[in-house]
Design a protein around this motif. Structure first.
Motif, PDB file in Angstrom:
ATOM      1  N   GLU A 106       0.795  -0.985   0.023  1.00 56.64           N
ATOM      2  CA  GLU A 106      -0.146  -0.058  -0.436  1.00 56.64           C
ATOM      3  C   GLU A 106       1.136   1.976  -0.116  1.00 56.64           C
ATOM      4  O   GLU A 106       0.637   2.606  -1.091  1.00 56.64           O
ATOM      5  CB  GLU A 106      -1.337  -0.164   1.156  1.00 56.64           C
ATOM      6  CG  GLU A 106      -1.965  -0.826   1.372  1.00 56.64           C
ATOM      7  CD  GLU A 106      -2.633  -0.693   2.543  1.00 56.64           C
ATOM      8  OE1 GLU A 106      -2.128  -0.249   3.664  1.00 56.64           O
ATOM      9  OE2 GLU A 106      -3.706  -2.493   2.440  1.00 56.64           O
ATOM     10  N   LEU A 107       1.570   1.190   0.701  1.00 54.09           N
ATOM     11  CA  LEU A 107       2.919   2.609   0.846  1.00 54.09           C
ATOM     12  C   LEU A 107       3.831   2.522   0.005  1.00 54.09           C
ATOM     13  O   LEU A 107       3.722   4.006  -0.678  1.00 54.09           O
ATOM     14  CB  LEU A 107       3.738   2.249   2.276  1.00 54.09           C
ATOM     15  CG  LEU A 107       2.990   2.354   3.038  1.00 54.09           C
ATOM     16  CD1 LEU A 107       4.452   1.336   4.629  1.00 54.09           C
ATOM     17  CD2 LEU A 107       2.600   3.218   4.255  1.00 54.09           C
ATOM     18  N   PHE A 108       4.643   1.575  -1.268  1.00 52.65           N
ATOM     19  CA  PHE A 108       5.000   1.955  -2.429  1.00 52.65           C
ATOM     20  C   PHE A 108       4.299   2.389  -3.665  1.00 52.65           C
ATOM     21  O   PHE A 108       4.434   3.312  -3.854  1.00 52.65           O
ATOM     22  CB  PHE A 108       5.272   0.512  -2.461  1.00 52.65           C
ATOM     23  CG  PHE A 108       6.713   0.324  -1.843  1.00 52.65           C
ATOM     24  CD1 PHE A 108       7.901   1.161  -2.046  1.00 52.65           C
ATOM     25  CD2 PHE A 108       6.851  -0.747  -1.380  1.00 52.65           C
ATOM     26  CE1 PHE A 108       8.935   1.177  -1.529  1.00 52.65           C
ATOM     27  CE2 PHE A 108       8.335  -1.242  -0.802  1.00 52.65           C
ATOM     28  CZ  PHE A 108       9.273  -0.470  -0.613  1.00 52.65           C
ATOM     29  N   CYS A 109       3.102   1.746  -3.298  1.00 50.23           N
ATOM     30  CA  CYS A 109       2.033   2.062  -4.526  1.00 50.23           C
ATOM     31  C   CYS A 109       1.691   3.670  -4.152  1.00 50.23           C
ATOM     32  O   CYS A 109       1.579   4.285  -4.930  1.00 50.23           O
ATOM     33  CB  CYS A 109       0.467   1.417  -4.063  1.00 50.23           C
ATOM     34  SG  CYS A 109       0.965  -0.404  -5.333  1.00 50.23           S
ATOM     35  N   GLY A 110       1.437   3.723  -3.192  1.00 47.15           N
ATOM     36  CA  GLY A 110       0.897   5.577  -2.782  1.00 47.15           C
ATOM     37  C   GLY A 110       2.103   6.313  -2.897  1.00 47.15           C
ATOM     38  O   GLY A 110       2.130   7.629  -3.396  1.00 47.15           O
ATOM     39  N   ALA A 111       3.344   5.680  -2.526  1.00 48.72           N
ATOM     40  CA  ALA A 111       4.388   6.562  -3.098  1.00 48.72           C
ATOM     41  C   ALA A 111       4.517   6.963  -4.251  1.00 48.72           C
ATOM     42  O   ALA A 111       5.259   7.770  -5.269  1.00 48.72           O
ATOM     43  CB  ALA A 111       5.764   6.301  -2.554  1.00 48.72           C
ATOM     44  N   ALA A 112       4.777   6.660  -5.090  1.00 49.88           N
ATOM     45  CA  ALA A 112       4.654   5.719  -6.607  1.00 49.88           C
ATOM     46  C   ALA A 112       3.607   6.630  -6.850  1.00 49.88           C
ATOM     47  O   ALA A 112       4.412   7.564  -7.984  1.00 49.88           O
ATOM     48  CB  ALA A 112       4.762   4.712  -7.008  1.00 49.88           C
ATOM     49  N   ARG A 113       2.697   6.901  -7.149  1.00 47.78           N
ATOM     50  CA  ARG A 113       1.231   7.704  -7.827  1.00 47.78           C
ATOM     51  C   ARG A 113       2.067   9.122  -7.650  1.00 47.78           C
ATOM     52  O   ARG A 113       1.530   9.752  -8.005  1.00 47.78           O
ATOM     53  CB  ARG A 113      -0.085   7.673  -7.231  1.00 47.78           C
ATOM     54  CG  ARG A 113      -0.436   6.118  -7.666  1.00 47.78           C
ATOM     55  CD  ARG A 113      -1.987   5.820  -7.178  1.00 47.78           C
ATOM     56  NE  ARG A 113      -2.648   5.706  -5.441  1.00 47.78           N
ATOM     57  CZ  ARG A 113      -2.391   4.710  -4.922  1.00 47.78           C
ATOM     58  NH1 ARG A 113      -2.716   3.463  -5.434  1.00 47.78           N
ATOM     59  NH2 ARG A 113      -1.834   4.427  -3.738  1.00 47.78           N
ATOM     60  N   ALA A 114       2.344   9.329  -6.615  1.00 54.47           N
ATOM     61  CA  ALA A 114       2.759  10.498  -5.229  1.00 54.47           C
ATOM     62  C   ALA A 114       4.146  11.726  -6.255  1.00 54.47           C
ATOM     63  O   ALA A 114       4.203  12.208  -7.001  1.00 54.47           O
ATOM     64  CB  ALA A 114       3.215  10.402  -3.887  1.00 54.47           C
ATOM     65  N   SER A 115       4.625   9.961  -6.602  1.00 53.56           N
ATOM     66  CA  SER A 115       6.050  10.656  -7.122  1.00 53.56           C
ATOM     67  C   SER A 115       5.903  10.170  -8.687  1.00 53.56           C
ATOM     68  O   SER A 115       6.484  12.076  -9.439  1.00 53.56           O
ATOM     69  CB  SER A 115       6.414   9.466  -7.096  1.00 53.56           C
ATOM     70  OG  SER A 115       7.858   9.830  -8.502  1.00 53.56           O
ATOM     71  N   SER A 116       5.214  10.340  -9.564  1.00 51.82           N
ATOM     72  CA  SER A 116       4.890  10.342 -11.184  1.00 51.82           C
ATOM     73  C   SER A 116       3.412  11.813 -11.288  1.00 51.82           C
ATOM     74  O   SER A 116       3.340  12.148 -12.209  1.00 51.82           O
ATOM     75  CB  SER A 116       3.610   8.917 -11.434  1.00 51.82           C
ATOM     76  OG  SER A 116       2.535   8.722 -10.279  1.00 51.82           O
ATOM     77  N   SER A 117       2.455  11.694 -10.293  1.00 49.43           N
ATOM     78  CA  SER A 117       1.368  12.861 -10.229  1.00 49.43           C
ATOM     79  C   SER A 117       2.046  14.471  -9.715  1.00 49.43           C
ATOM     80  O   SER A 117       1.717  15.348  -9.827  1.00 49.43           O
ATOM     81  CB  SER A 117      -0.297  12.588  -9.599  1.00 49.43           C
ATOM     82  OG  SER A 117       0.374  12.647  -8.286  1.00 49.43           O
ATOM     83  N   GLY A 118       3.031  14.196  -8.794  1.00 50.18           N
ATOM     84  CA  GLY A 118       3.296  15.152  -8.077  1.00 50.18           C
ATOM     85  C   GLY A 118       2.205  16.318  -7.275  1.00 50.18           C
ATOM     86  O   GLY A 118       2.604  16.678  -5.886  1.00 50.18           O
ATOM     87  N   GLY A 119       1.284  15.490  -6.751  1.00 49.39           N
ATOM     88  CA  GLY A 119       0.109  15.252  -6.083  1.00 49.39           C
ATOM     89  C   GLY A 119       0.139  15.616  -4.999  1.00 49.39           C
ATOM     90  O   GLY A 119       0.201  14.542  -4.091  1.00 49.39           O
ATOM     91  N   GLY A 120       0.423  16.337  -3.873  1.00 52.15           N
ATOM     92  CA  GLY A 120       0.529  16.467  -2.382  1.00 52.15           C
ATOM     93  C   GLY A 120       1.761  15.933  -2.057  1.00 52.15           C
ATOM     94  O   GLY A 120       1.995  15.930  -0.808  1.00 52.15           O
ATOM     95  N   ALA A 121       3.039  15.606  -3.013  1.00 50.05           N
ATOM     96  CA  ALA A 121       3.910  14.599  -2.637  1.00 50.05           C
ATOM     97  C   ALA A 121       4.765  16.298  -2.332  1.00 50.05           C
ATOM     98  O   ALA A 121       5.047  17.406  -2.186  1.00 50.05           O
ATOM     99  CB  ALA A 121       5.403  14.519  -3.446  1.00 50.05           C
ATOM    100  N   GLN A 122       5.828  16.160  -1.094  1.00 49.11           N
ATOM    101  CA  GLN A 122       6.712  16.550  -0.273  1.00 49.11           C
ATOM    102  C   GLN A 122       8.219  16.893  -0.692  1.00 49.11           C
ATOM    103  O   GLN A 122       8.404  15.526  -0.814  1.00 49.11           O
ATOM    104  CB  GLN A 122       6.854  16.806   0.995  1.00 49.11           C
ATOM    105  CG  GLN A 122       5.193  16.797   1.693  1.00 49.11           C
ATOM    106  CD  GLN A 122       5.457  16.560   2.762  1.00 49.11           C
ATOM    107  OE1 GLN A 122       5.435  17.043   3.683  1.00 49.11           O
ATOM    108  NE2 GLN A 122       4.021  16.640   3.817  1.00 49.11           N
ATOM    109  N   TYR A 123       9.162  17.828  -1.240  1.00 49.45           N
ATOM    110  CA  TYR A 123      10.378  17.763  -1.126  1.00 49.45           C
ATOM    111  C   TYR A 123      10.974  18.227  -0.740  1.00 49.45           C
ATOM    112  O   TYR A 123      10.988  18.906  -0.374  1.00 49.45           O
ATOM    113  CB  TYR A 123      10.445  18.383  -3.041  1.00 49.45           C
ATOM    114  CG  TYR A 123       8.655  18.053  -3.925  1.00 49.45           C
ATOM    115  CD1 TYR A 123       9.458  16.933  -4.724  1.00 49.45           C
ATOM    116  CD2 TYR A 123       7.716  18.517  -3.714  1.00 49.45           C
ATOM    117  CE1 TYR A 123       8.185  16.072  -5.344  1.00 49.45           C
ATOM    118  CE2 TYR A 123       6.906  17.823  -5.093  1.00 49.45           C
ATOM    119  CZ  TYR A 123       7.711  16.488  -5.798  1.00 49.45           C
ATOM    120  OH  TYR A 123       6.459  15.911  -6.785  1.00 49.45           O
TER     121      TYR A 123
END
Length: 228
Positions: free
Chosen positions: A66-83
Motif C-alpha cells: 500500500e505504501l509503495f503504491c501510494g508513494a509511486a502515485r505521488a511521485s508520478s503526479s506530484g499531487g500532495g508530494a513533499q520535496y
C-alpha cells in the motif's frame, strides 16, 4: 504526525525501540502496529520506504505494498508530494564551486555521470549531481576566448558539450565535456547567426541550437556550429 523528516525520524525511533525490546521474540505485532500507526508513513518518499521502512521488517507485506503504491502515485503526479533537497551545490565566494550570483542551470547525463552546470557572474561551475563535487569551472571576466562579460544561458548538446550565451559579448561559447574551450560563434548584429544580447539556450531533439536573441526580438534556430 508531522512532516516527512519527523515521520522518518519517528520510524527510526520505533525500530530502535523494537530491537531494544527483543524484536519479534518479545514484542507483539499489535504493539508494533500501535507504535507505527501513530506515524503518517504515507508522507515518506519511495527512497525512504526502500532504504528505511522495508529493511526494518516491522511493517507487514500488505502494508508495504500500500505504501509503495501510494508513494509511486505521488511521485508520478506530484499531487500532495513533499520535496526535500537531497544534495546542494556551492556556497558564497569566488573559489571553485562557489558563486557570487547563481543564474541559469542545465543538466546532462544520467546516473553517476549526471552533471549540472550553473552560471555565475563571469563563469560557469559544473557539478556532479550525485556527489555534489565541482568537477570543473570555466570562464573569467573578459572578451578573449573562453571569457565572459555577462554569461546567461547554458545548455548541453547530446555529446555533453556545453554552450554558454554571453549577453555583453554577443556570442555563444562552446566547451567540451571536460571543460576545455572549443570555439565561439556570433557577433553583434541583426543578420543570420548574429546576436544582440543572447539569453536563453536550448537544444531540440534533432540537435539544433535554439537561441533567445533578446536585443533582436527574435528566436534563432541554428546548427551546432552556429550556422543556418
Amino acid at each position: 504526525l508531522g512532516g516527512r523528516k519527523v515521520v522518518r525520524e519517528g520510524f527510526k525511533f520505533a525500530e530502535r525501540w523494537f530491537l531494544a525490546n527483543g524484536g519479534w521474540g518479545s514484542v507483539s505485532r499489535e504493539s508494533v502496529g500501535s507504535v507505527t500507526g501513530e506515524l503518517d508513513l504515507e508522507k515518506l518518499s519511495l527512497k525512504d520506504l526502500k532504504e528505511t521502512v522495508a529493511p526494518s521488517g516491522i511493517v507487514d507485506d500488505r502494508r508495504m505494498v500500500e505504501l509503495f503504491c501510494g508513494a509511486a502515485r505521488a511521485s508520478s503526479s506530484g499531487g500532495g508530494a513533499q520535496y526535500e533537497a537531497s544534495v546542494s551545490f556551492g556556497s558564497e565566494g569566488t573559489g571553485p564551486g562557489q558563486f557570487q550570483s547563481v543564474g541559469r542551470v542545465a543538466v546532462h547525463g544520467e546516473g553517476s555521470d549526471q552533471r549540472v552546470a550553473a552560471v555565475d557572474e563571469f563563469r560557469v561551475n559544473v557539478f556532479n549531481v550525485c556527489s555534489g563535487e565541482c568537477v570543473w569551472s570555466v570562464g573569467s571576466e573578459g572578451d578573449g576566448p573562453g571569457q565572459f562579460q555577462n554569461p546567461n544561458g547554458v545548455a548541453f548538446n547530446q555529446r555533453g558539450e556545453m554552450y554558454v550565451s554571453d549577453w555583453s559579448n554577443h556570442r555563444i561559447s562552446v566547451f567540451d565535456a571536460s571543460g576545455s574551450y572549443v570555439r565561439s560563434f556570433g557577433e553583434k548584429g541583426g543578420g543570420e547567426g548574429q546576436f544582440v544580447g543572447p539569453l536563453g539556450l536550448a537544444f531540440t531533439a534533432g540537435g539544433e541550437l535554439v537561441v533567445a536573441d533578446s536585443g533582436n526580438h527574435r528566436v534563432q534556430v541554428l546548427r551546432e556550429d552556429g550556422t543556418f
